[in-house]
Enzyme design. Structure first.
Site, PDB file in Angstrom:
ATOM      1  N   HIS A   1       0.802  -1.215   0.000  1.00 48.81           N
ATOM      2  CA  HIS A   1       0.000   0.000   0.000  1.00 48.81           C
ATOM      3  C   HIS A   1       0.842   1.277   0.000  1.00 48.81           C
ATOM      4  CE1 HIS A   1      -3.745  -2.127   0.422  1.00 48.81           C
ATOM      5  NE2 HIS A   1      -3.342  -2.744   1.508  1.00 48.81           N
TER       6      HIS A   1
ATOM      7  N   GLU B   1      -5.735 -12.886   6.756  1.00 46.13           N
ATOM      8  CA  GLU B   1      -6.662 -11.757   6.733  1.00 46.13           C
ATOM      9  C   GLU B   1      -7.977 -12.092   6.041  1.00 46.13           C
ATOM     10  OE1 GLU B   1      -4.644  -8.546   4.753  1.00 46.13           O
ATOM     11  OE2 GLU B   1      -3.544  -9.906   3.445  1.00 46.13           O
TER      12      GLU B   1
ATOM     13  N   ASP C   1      -9.070  -6.272   6.959  1.00 42.28           N
ATOM     14  CA  ASP C   1      -9.465  -7.169   5.879  1.00 42.28           C
ATOM     15  C   ASP C   1     -10.184  -8.394   6.424  1.00 42.28           C
ATOM     16  OD1 ASP C   1      -8.699  -5.952   3.395  1.00 42.28           O
ATOM     17  OD2 ASP C   1      -6.622  -6.235   3.983  1.00 42.28           O
TER      18      ASP C   1
END
Length: 252
Positions: A46, A146, A172
């Site tokens: 990210h 996740e 998530d």
């Protein structure tokens, strides 16, 4: 060979706290590493990173005492190998849902005979002539659990040879369980899923980790039994510092 002090801390049964770098500014690594944190994680999933700046970030992190780690963008042999060749001593791989996914992670991270990592490295040579002899023991290999599927497969995933531990993505995980991340602290199914991950780590002798949401959350996760904990990010620290500075002006 450089000692992975964060891994040594976790092997001793103690928590290792870290900070993540997502802004893509290598020089931030020295500041974060000098803070006393056990590891600094370069976020390639990210984060806003140019390829050439990742190596500079590792060099900056190594100016302090923290262990350089990275979250790779995806479970890809080439991408993992590039981060290792640059000198990462910890690799975190997202969206690992099955034992087969975990096996690909271990194969990419570890030199033969434990894995299938290609022989050869560049910036990692800074760690010494014994790098190849020691890196398999000094490398922290974490899979991200996740999803609901990952929780169901947690013990089999963590039992995979070469996997050191996990880094649970609570947001998530919440989405996978069917609700917004803002609800995670009030949903029993989220709490029970994290307990299953912790139990799987205990049963397999692996390190339980989680992405924290600030200081208070990191403290809470430590008390729950997590050991590999990211506290916050470079962007969040700047935003919090700026907000605190502005608020203090109102009290002058």
């Amino acid at each position: 060979m450089k000692t992975n002090t964060a891994l040594a801390t976790m092997r001793a049964g103690k928590p290792a706290f870290g900070l993540s770098m997502g802004l893509g500014v290598p020089e931030t690594g020295a500041i974060l590493s000098g803070s006393g944190t056990e590891f600094v994680m370069v976020d390639r999933q990210h984060g806003n990173w140019d390829e050439g700046d990742v190596g500079r970030a590792i060099a900056q992190i190594n100016l302090g005492a923290a262990t350089p780690m990275a979250r790779v963008a995806t479970n890809d042999y080439r991408l993992i190998g590039q981060l290792l060749d640059k000198g990462m001593l910890g690799i975190i791989v997202p969206m690992v849902d099955t034992p087969e996914d975990a096996r690909r992670v271990a194969d990419a991270c570890l030199l033969p005979p434990l894995g299938c990592r290609s022989w050869g490295w560049n910036q990692a040579a800074m760690y010494g002539d014994d790098y190849a002899d020691c890196i398999n023991d000094e490398l922290f290999v974490a899979v991200q659990l996740e999803s609901a599927m990952a929780v169901d497969n947690a013990e089999a995933i963590l039992a995979t040879p070469g996997i050191t531990g996990c880094w649970t993505g609570p947001s998530d995980l919440a989405l996978s369980l069917g609700f917004h991340p803002s609800e995670m602290d009030t949903r029993d199914e989220h709490r029970l899923a994290l307990e299953r991950v912790l139990a799987a780590c205990r049963d397999t002798g692996k390190v339980p980790g989680i992405a924290g949401r600030g200081l208070e959350d990191a403290r809470r996760r430590r008390l729950q039994g997590f050991q590999f904990i990211t506290v916050t990010s470079d962007a969040a620290l700047i935003a919090q510092g700026a907000s605190a500075a502005r608020s203090s002006l109102d009290n002058l």
